[in-house]
Design a protein around this motif. Structure first.
Motif, PDB file in Angstrom:
ATOM      1  N   VAL A 206       0.605  -1.235   0.154  1.00  0.00           N
ATOM      2  CA  VAL A 206      -0.207  -0.186   0.080  1.00  0.00           C
ATOM      3  C   VAL A 206       0.711   1.368  -0.085  1.00  0.00           C
ATOM      4  CG1 VAL A 206      -1.807   1.288   1.288  1.00  0.00           C
ATOM      5  CG2 VAL A 206      -1.793  -1.352   1.316  1.00  0.00           C
ATOM      6  N   MET A 207       0.637   2.003  -0.843  1.00  0.00           N
ATOM      7  CA  MET A 207       1.486   3.484  -0.860  1.00  0.00           C
ATOM      8  C   MET A 207       0.460   4.555  -0.395  1.00  0.00           C
ATOM      9  SD  MET A 207       3.814   4.473  -4.046  1.00  0.00           S
ATOM     10  CE  MET A 207       2.943   5.518  -4.853  1.00  0.00           C
ATOM     11  N   ILE A 208       1.067   5.327   0.357  1.00  0.00           N
ATOM     12  CA  ILE A 208       0.199   6.463   0.928  1.00  0.00           C
ATOM     13  C   ILE A 208       1.304   7.611   0.538  1.00  0.00           C
ATOM     14  CG2 ILE A 208      -0.829   7.501   2.837  1.00  0.00           C
ATOM     15  CD1 ILE A 208      -0.014   4.113   3.654  1.00  0.00           C
ATOM     16  N   THR A 209       0.693   8.711  -0.038  1.00  0.00           N
ATOM     17  CA  THR A 209       1.456  10.070  -0.078  1.00  0.00           C
ATOM     18  C   THR A 209       0.723  11.160   0.792  1.00  0.00           C
ATOM     19  OG1 THR A 209       1.779   9.506  -2.249  1.00  0.00           O
ATOM     20  CG2 THR A 209       2.124  11.646  -2.035  1.00  0.00           C
ATOM     21  N   GLY A 210       1.472  11.342   1.870  1.00  0.00           N
ATOM     22  CA  GLY A 210       0.924  12.338   2.809  1.00  0.00           C
ATOM     23  C   GLY A 210       0.537  13.765   2.179  1.00  0.00           C
TER      24      GLY A 210
END
Ligand code: EPZ
Length: 423
Positions: free
Chosen positions: A215-219
């Motif tokens: 899972v990739m999360i960009t703040g």
């Protein structure tokens, strides 16, 4: 305290409406702490656990209003502490940790400890937050987490038993407000995690890959208000599917989503249960006198067979025409229901994480003790088909996770009622 009394032997027929998913609602309610704006969450089941989450949020001075299945949360909280008396009654309270550290840069959350289904460590929750830059100490039974600023990181979140649902939830929630990009490897893929990600996205979070182990999360700088409807409860669905199967009934489970229950549907079909998927639900049928085929079941993280359905399928396999094996790979000690099913005439041998079940022709009603949520559901299922009366004591566990279970079963023909325990 109440007990449930069941007079077994009725075939269940009709429609059961499936409620919102408890295990999606709990982290999603905590996620509302990531913004000061108001989040409206629909399809929240009326359960003891969702009430506990409301009490925790209110203890932190968040504004929470509940109207039937709609909960509005304004997460601008004044206190950043989740106290022992509430956290100790519900492990999912740990979900406030990630949002508080991310939004308020501080959290004090009581250590949740173990429970009746076995030890339940939180090392992966702490690892996720520490990798994002939080400083964590355990003091006087509390987890104290501080952070000047959270920064995106690559985080491997696998433990001894594989991925962790709520550690993925906590890390993902915290990463939404971290600076830069976070990649969670070995993330949990459970539908409740996907629902949480979709809720966060509806608040303005940038998340990709949810439903996969990466899972990739960009703040982002800020999250905002939302109006969101949570998914239907796959474990409640599976439990009622088994109620139809075990009683030789014909049930339509309205609102159920077959795609979330593939492993359970597959196993039930192997046992000879007829299941059809429809646009608006699932139909489960078995001819009363048809044999239940034995099966081998291994619990695994999603999309494998859920540990939360292990006790319920055991109730069915107790009546199968042969020998079945259940291997519990998530909580190797989650077998507290075995001795209670034994009181009803089941023949089960336990060997470490394996239960060997020799099918019997019938079960007989008995006084049995509910120990945890899903074990209690298994006892109710056994009671629905047992000869004579079954009394399930200490049913507050059931009220934690099944909305109006007795009413829903009664509506489709079960003889089931509540009584007050004598003192
Ligand atoms: C969630 O608990 C569910 N709870 C549980 O449902 C469910 O049984 C469990 O996932 C597994 O599917 C909620 O969603 C509220 P995990 P969670 O972390 O997230 C080990 C029910 O009946 N582990 O995925 O707390 C752990 O001991 C409840 O509704 C670590 O080693 O479970 C277990 O062996 C009961 N370190 C495995 O991972 C950690 O830091 C999976 O647990 C965390 C977990």
């Amino acid at each position: 305290m109440d007990r449930l009394v069941i007079e077994g032997g009725n075939t269940l027929k009709g429609t059961i409406n499936i409620s919102g998913a408890k295990n999606a609602a709990l982290p999603i309610m905590a996620a509302a702490l990531l913004t000061d704006e108001t989040c409206v969450i629909n399809n929240v089941p009326a359960l003891r656990d969702t009430d506990t989450m409301i009490r925790i949020l209110r203890a932190m001075e968040a504004k929470v209003e509940r109207k039937k299945e709609r909960v509005s949360i304004t997460g601008a909280c004044g206190k950043l502490k989740a106290p022992y008396n509430l956290v100790s009654t519900m492990r999912a309270s740990i979900c406030v940790l990630g949002p508080l550290v991310a939004k308020r840069k501080f959290a004090e959350v009581s250590f949740p400890g173990g429970c009746i289904i076995g030890p339940r460590p939180i090392d992966l929750h702490l690892k996720g937050l520490e990798k994002l830059g939080a400083e964590i100490k355990i003091k006087s039974g509390y987890i104290i987490a501080k952070a000047k600023k959270l920064k995106g990181a690559n985080i491997y979140l696998g433990g001894h038993f594989g991925s962790s649902v709520l550690a993925t939830a906590n890390t993902m929630m915290a990463a939404t407000l971290a600076e830069g990009t976070t990649v969670i490897e070995n993330a949990a893929c459970e539908p409740e995690i996907v629902d949480l990600a979709n809720f966060l996205i509806s608040m303005g979070a940038r998340i990709e890959g949810h439903s996969t182990p990466t899972v990739m999360i960009t703040g982002v700088k800020k999250l905002h208000a939302t109006n969101y409807k949570i998914i239907s409860d796959r474990v409640e669905t599976g439990t009622y599917a088994l109620a139809g199967a075990i009683t030789g009934g014909d049930l339509f489970l309205k609102g159920a989503k077959g795609a979330h229950l593939l492993a359970v549907i597959d196993k039930l079909r192997e046992c000879g249960i007829h299941i059809t998927e429809h646009k608006d639900g699932l139909r489960v049928k078995r001819k009363v006198r048809s044999k239940i085929k034995p099966a081998s079941v291994t619990t695994l993280p999603y999309p494998g067979f859920p540990t939360d359905m292990q006790a319920q399928i055991m109730a069915l396999l107790c009546l199968s025409d042969g020998i079945s094996i259940i291997t519990e790979k998530i909580y190797p000690e989650r077998f507290i229901h075995v001795s209670e099913l034994g009181r009803m005439g089941a023949q089960i041998i336990l060997e470490g994480p394996n239960a060997i079940i020799k099918g019997v022709k019938s079960l007989s009603g008995a006084d049995v003790m509910a120990s945890d949520l899903r074990a209690s559901a298994a006892l109710v299922l056994a009671g629905l088909v047992a000869k004579q009366k079954t009394r399930v004591h200490r049913i507050y566990h059931l009220d934690r996770g099944y909305e109006e279970l007795d009413k829903k079963l009664k509506n489709v023909g079960a003889r089931i009622w509540r009584e007050k325990e004598e003192r």
